[in-house]
Design an enzyme around this catalytic site. Structure first.
Site, PDB file in Angstrom:
ATOM      1  N   HIS A  78     -43.104  32.883 -79.180  1.00 35.16           N
ATOM      2  CA  HIS A  78     -43.471  33.266 -80.553  1.00 35.16           C
ATOM      3  C   HIS A  78     -42.241  33.581 -81.406  1.00 35.16           C
ATOM      4  O   HIS A  78     -41.368  34.343 -80.996  1.00 35.16           O
ATOM      5  CB  HIS A  78     -44.387  34.489 -80.521  1.00 35.16           C
ATOM      6  CG  HIS A  78     -44.773  34.984 -81.882  1.00 35.16           C
ATOM      7  ND1 HIS A  78     -45.926  34.601 -82.524  1.00 35.16           N
ATOM      8  CD2 HIS A  78     -44.133  35.828 -82.733  1.00 35.16           C
ATOM      9  CE1 HIS A  78     -45.982  35.186 -83.702  1.00 35.16           C
ATOM     10  NE2 HIS A  78     -44.900  35.940 -83.856  1.00 35.16           N
ATOM     11  N   GLU A 124     -43.627  37.765 -75.836  1.00 37.63           N
ATOM     12  CA  GLU A 124     -43.975  36.341 -75.798  1.00 37.63           C
ATOM     13  C   GLU A 124     -42.720  35.507 -76.037  1.00 37.63           C
ATOM     14  O   GLU A 124     -42.156  35.557 -77.137  1.00 37.63           O
ATOM     15  CB  GLU A 124     -45.021  35.992 -76.863  1.00 37.63           C
ATOM     16  CG  GLU A 124     -46.350  36.683 -76.693  1.00 37.63           C
ATOM     17  CD  GLU A 124     -47.336  36.370 -77.815  1.00 37.63           C
ATOM     18  OE1 GLU A 124     -48.488  36.836 -77.729  1.00 37.63           O
ATOM     19  OE2 GLU A 124     -46.957  35.658 -78.767  1.00 37.63           O
ATOM     20  N   ASP A 153     -45.503  29.130 -82.638  1.00 38.57           N
ATOM     21  CA  ASP A 153     -45.279  29.176 -81.200  1.00 38.57           C
ATOM     22  C   ASP A 153     -44.644  27.846 -80.807  1.00 38.57           C
ATOM     23  O   ASP A 153     -45.086  26.785 -81.254  1.00 38.57           O
ATOM     24  CB  ASP A 153     -46.594  29.368 -80.448  1.00 38.57           C
ATOM     25  CG  ASP A 153     -47.293  30.661 -80.818  1.00 38.57           C
ATOM     26  OD1 ASP A 153     -46.606  31.603 -81.258  1.00 38.57           O
ATOM     27  OD2 ASP A 153     -48.526  30.733 -80.656  1.00 38.57           O
TER      28      ASP A 153
END
Length: 206
Positions: free
Chosen positions: A189, A186, A122
């Site tokens: 990510h 996301e 991340d």
């Protein structure tokens, strides 16, 4: 039928040749949010474990992304918010979200998170003063504002600004061109290779 590579303990990772320590990558900033209290669970999940590691393939891709970013946006740096995530921590995250509709943001431990193989991370971007760029939603902010697939709709509706989208595109651009792939829900990510291939052939860290 192929037998998956046996797992290993996070405490033994420094002796494993497949993994690289993030502090050895020049030009990279690291702030592992699960190693402190600034995360959606609200406490340190890593304890004494050193989780600043990636599989060497992902580390090589990250080095490439650092180089690309320096070329395209001098003064900016990649900030890693999570990298290796031991399987035991993945279970804690999954259990924390039990009974909610938020489990789409956390891989089912029964399958295995790609983070636990050191093949996912991340990340966000910081400017020359070390300030995080505005991405329109925070790290681990579990709502549709964080979904890359909905950015065009959010932009049109005024929920994201053009600058916020450009910041995401800068991050996404250097990561995708360095061999990573993103996911639909996301913006932070990124992972490498086919998930099933990773689960079958790479070492999971417990």
């Amino acid at each position: 039928m192929e037998i998956p590579t046996p797992p290993m303990r996070c405490e033994d990772i420094a002796s494993h040749p497949d993994f690289r320590h993030l502090p050895t990558l020049p030009g990279l900033a690291v702030d592992l949010r699960y190693a402190g209290e600034d995360n959606f669970v609200g406490h340190n999940l890593y304890g004494s474990m050193d989780c600043a590691w990636l599989h060497h393939l992902a580390a090589r891709g990250l080095e490439s992304a650092v180089t690309l970013l320096d070329r395209e946006a001098p003064g900016h740096r990649l900030l890693v918010l999570d990298a290796l995530r031991p399987h035991r921590v993945q279970i804690l995250l999954w259990d924390h979200l039990e009974g909610t509709d938020l489990r789409q943001y956390v891989a089912d431990p029964a399958q295995g998170s790609i983070h636990s193989f050191g093949m996912a991370l991340d990340a966000t971007l910081v400017d020359a003063q070390g300030r995080e760029l505005d991405m329109g939603s925070g790290y681990d902010e579990m709502n549709e504002l964080s979904h890359p697939r909905l950015e065009a709709q959010h932009l049109q509706a005024g929920r994201l600004t053009p600058q916020q989208v450009r910041n995401r595109e800068l991050l996404r651009g250097v990561m995708l061109r360095s061999g990573f792939q993103g996911i639909a829900n996301e913006w932070w990510h990124f992972e490498m290779l086919d998930r099933q291939h990773v689960r079958q052939h790479f070492t999971r860290v417990e």
